[in-house]
Design a protein around this motif. Structure first.
Motif, PDB file in Angstrom:
ATOM      1  N   GLU A  62       0.840  -1.194   0.000  1.00 62.14           N
ATOM      2  CA  GLU A  62       0.000   0.000   0.000  1.00 62.14           C
ATOM      3  C   GLU A  62       0.878   1.248   0.000  1.00 62.14           C
ATOM      4  O   GLU A  62       1.841   1.345   0.765  1.00 62.14           O
ATOM      5  CB  GLU A  62      -0.886  -0.020   1.244  1.00 62.14           C
ATOM      6  CG  GLU A  62      -1.818   1.162   1.387  1.00 62.14           C
ATOM      7  CD  GLU A  62      -2.598   1.112   2.683  1.00 62.14           C
ATOM      8  OE1 GLU A  62      -3.595   1.849   2.797  1.00 62.14           O
ATOM      9  OE2 GLU A  62      -2.204   0.337   3.592  1.00 62.14           O
ATOM     10  N   PHE A  63       0.542   2.205  -0.881  1.00 65.53           N
ATOM     11  CA  PHE A  63       1.260   3.476  -0.889  1.00 65.53           C
ATOM     12  C   PHE A  63       0.540   4.477   0.007  1.00 65.53           C
ATOM     13  O   PHE A  63      -0.642   4.749  -0.169  1.00 65.53           O
ATOM     14  CB  PHE A  63       1.348   4.048  -2.304  1.00 65.53           C
ATOM     15  CG  PHE A  63       2.013   5.406  -2.346  1.00 65.53           C
ATOM     16  CD1 PHE A  63       3.389   5.519  -2.275  1.00 65.53           C
ATOM     17  CD2 PHE A  63       1.253   6.558  -2.433  1.00 65.53           C
ATOM     18  CE1 PHE A  63       4.002   6.760  -2.291  1.00 65.53           C
ATOM     19  CE2 PHE A  63       1.847   7.807  -2.451  1.00 65.53           C
ATOM     20  CZ  PHE A  63       3.232   7.907  -2.382  1.00 65.53           C
ATOM     21  N   LYS A  64       1.266   4.997   0.985  1.00 67.58           N
ATOM     22  CA  LYS A  64       0.703   6.035   1.850  1.00 67.58           C
ATOM     23  C   LYS A  64       1.848   6.775   2.531  1.00 67.58           C
ATOM     24  O   LYS A  64       2.929   6.201   2.778  1.00 67.58           O
ATOM     25  CB  LYS A  64      -0.252   5.440   2.896  1.00 67.58           C
ATOM     26  CG  LYS A  64       0.389   4.468   3.873  1.00 67.58           C
ATOM     27  CD  LYS A  64      -0.642   3.952   4.871  1.00 67.58           C
ATOM     28  CE  LYS A  64       0.004   2.991   5.873  1.00 67.58           C
ATOM     29  NZ  LYS A  64      -0.968   2.491   6.865  1.00 67.58           N
ATOM     30  N   THR A  72       7.502   4.592  -4.424  1.00 70.42           N
ATOM     31  CA  THR A  72       6.256   4.584  -5.192  1.00 70.42           C
ATOM     32  C   THR A  72       5.877   3.146  -5.506  1.00 70.42           C
ATOM     33  O   THR A  72       6.726   2.236  -5.477  1.00 70.42           O
ATOM     34  CB  THR A  72       6.404   5.342  -6.525  1.00 70.42           C
ATOM     35  OG1 THR A  72       7.310   4.633  -7.385  1.00 70.42           O
ATOM     36  CG2 THR A  72       6.926   6.765  -6.298  1.00 70.42           C
ATOM     37  N   ARG A 112      -5.008   2.639  -7.561  1.00 71.14           N
ATOM     38  CA  ARG A 112      -3.775   3.403  -7.757  1.00 71.14           C
ATOM     39  C   ARG A 112      -2.802   3.279  -6.596  1.00 71.14           C
ATOM     40  O   ARG A 112      -1.605   3.472  -6.776  1.00 71.14           O
ATOM     41  CB  ARG A 112      -4.119   4.872  -7.978  1.00 71.14           C
ATOM     42  CG  ARG A 112      -4.735   5.132  -9.340  1.00 71.14           C
ATOM     43  CD  ARG A 112      -3.682   5.207 -10.427  1.00 71.14           C
ATOM     44  NE  ARG A 112      -4.244   4.933 -11.738  1.00 71.14           N
ATOM     45  CZ  ARG A 112      -3.535   4.893 -12.859  1.00 71.14           C
ATOM     46  NH1 ARG A 112      -2.245   5.093 -12.820  1.00 71.14           N
ATOM     47  NH2 ARG A 112      -4.112   4.636 -14.008  1.00 71.14           N
ATOM     48  N   HIS A 113      -3.276   2.970  -5.405  1.00 76.25           N
ATOM     49  CA  HIS A 113      -2.397   2.925  -4.241  1.00 76.25           C
ATOM     50  C   HIS A 113      -2.317   1.539  -3.620  1.00 76.25           C
ATOM     51  O   HIS A 113      -1.863   1.394  -2.487  1.00 76.25           O
ATOM     52  CB  HIS A 113      -2.869   3.935  -3.193  1.00 76.25           C
ATOM     53  CG  HIS A 113      -2.866   5.349  -3.677  1.00 76.25           C
ATOM     54  ND1 HIS A 113      -1.710   6.000  -4.021  1.00 76.25           N
ATOM     55  CD2 HIS A 113      -3.869   6.230  -3.904  1.00 76.25           C
ATOM     56  CE1 HIS A 113      -1.996   7.231  -4.420  1.00 76.25           C
ATOM     57  NE2 HIS A 113      -3.305   7.383  -4.379  1.00 76.25           N
TER      58      HIS A 113
END
Length: 239
Positions: free
Chosen positions: A154-156, A174, A192-193
Motif C-alpha cells: 500500500e502506498f501512503k 512509489t 492506484r495505491h
C-alpha cells in the motif's frame, strides 16, 4: 516494423478532440475510440475496450480525468492532456505515464509516443515462481520478508508499506518502483495505491458501484476499484 500504437482519446471539446486525433494519426497511431467525457471512458472500458494508451483530458464533465485515473487499472498507460501547467504535478502523483499541455505540438507528442513505445516493448514478462524475499526497515537496519507471506502493498505517507503479519515500511518510494522490483511475481493493482497478491485473497463480494471488497489473509478487507475488478476476477476464476 512494429505494430502502430492503439490510442483512445477522451476530450470534451470537439475542436481539441479532432486536432489531437489528427496529430496522433499523423504520427502513425491508430485511434480506436474518440470519447467525449469520463463516463464514456468507463463505459468503453467496461464494455471490453482495449488499447495501448489512453489520452485523457483533465477537465471533463461527469468524471474528471483524475477521477477516471483513480478507477482504471494500472496496466493501461495514461497520458493526461491539460491547458494548465499546475496539473503536471498531479499527473505524476496519479502515476500518469506523461502529460501534454494544450495546444499539443507535434514535437512534444512525438516524445510521449516514444515513451509509450518503450513501455509497450518491455511490458510482457514471464511470471516467475519460487520463493522471493524483499527488504523492509526494522529499527536501525533491515530485515527480509517472504513475498509468499505478504498479502499486499500500500502506498501512503510518501512510501510503500508491506502487509505481512503486520505493517512494514519498504525501501520503495512509489508503487511503480515496487512493481518494477516485483515484476513477474504475479502481483496486480487493486487501485492506484494498492498492489495485491491474488493468492492472498480469501474471499470477495461485489459492491453496488462495480467495485469489489476482498478479504485477505490476516483478515483485512480492502476495496478494489471498478477498473481493476474485472482483471482480479479473471485471476481468481470468479465469473
Amino acid at each position: 516494423m512494429s505494430e502502430p500504437l492503439r490510442i483512445v482519446v477522451a476530450e470534451d471539446e470537439p475542436y481539441n478532440l479532432k486536432r489531437l486525433v489528427r496529430l496522433l494519426k499523423g504520427q502513425g497511431c491508430e485511434v480506436v475510440a474518440e470519447l467525449e467525457d469520463g463516463i464514456a471512458v468507463m463505459e468503453w472500458l467496461e464494455g471490453g475496450g482495449s488499447a495501448d494508451a489512453l489520452f485523457l483530458d483533465v477537465q471533463m464533465p461527469g468524471l474528471t480525468g483524475l477521477e477516471v485515473m483513480a478507477e482504471i487499472q494500472e496496466g493501461l498507460p495514461v497520458v493526461l492532456v491539460t491547458a494548465f501547467a499546475e496539473h503536471a504535478v498531479k499527473a505524476f502523483e496519479h502515476a500518469a505515464l506523461d502529460y501534454l499541455l494544450k495546444p499539443v505540438t507535434e514535437e512534444r507528442l512525438a516524445l510521449t509516443l516514444e515513451r509509450l513505445r518503450s513501455a509497450r516493448s518491455s511490458a510482457v514478462r514471464p511470471v516467475q515462481s519460487g520463493p522471493f524475499r524483499y527488504p523492509v526497515k526494522a529499527g536501525e537496519g533491515l530485515v527480509l520478508l517472504d513475498l509468499g507471506k505478504t498479502s499486499h502493498f500500500e502506498f501512503k505517507g510518501g512510501a510503500v508499506w508491506a502487509h505481512a503479519g503486520g505493517e512494514w515500511r519498504t525501501l520503495w518510494k512509489t508503487l511503480a518502483e515496487a512493481e518494477q522490483a516485483l515484476e513477474g511475481r504475479g502481483l496486480i493493482r487493486g487501485h492506484r495505491h494498492l498492489l495485491l497478491r491474488p493468492e492472498a485473497v480469501l474471499g470477495a463480494r461485489n459492491l453496488d458501484s462495480g467495485r469489489m471488497l476482498v478479504k485477505l489473509q490476516g483478515g483485512l478487507e480492502v476495496e478494489i476499484s471498478r477498473g481493476a475488478a474485472p482483471g482480479l476476477k479473471s485471476r481468481l476464476g470468479i465469473p
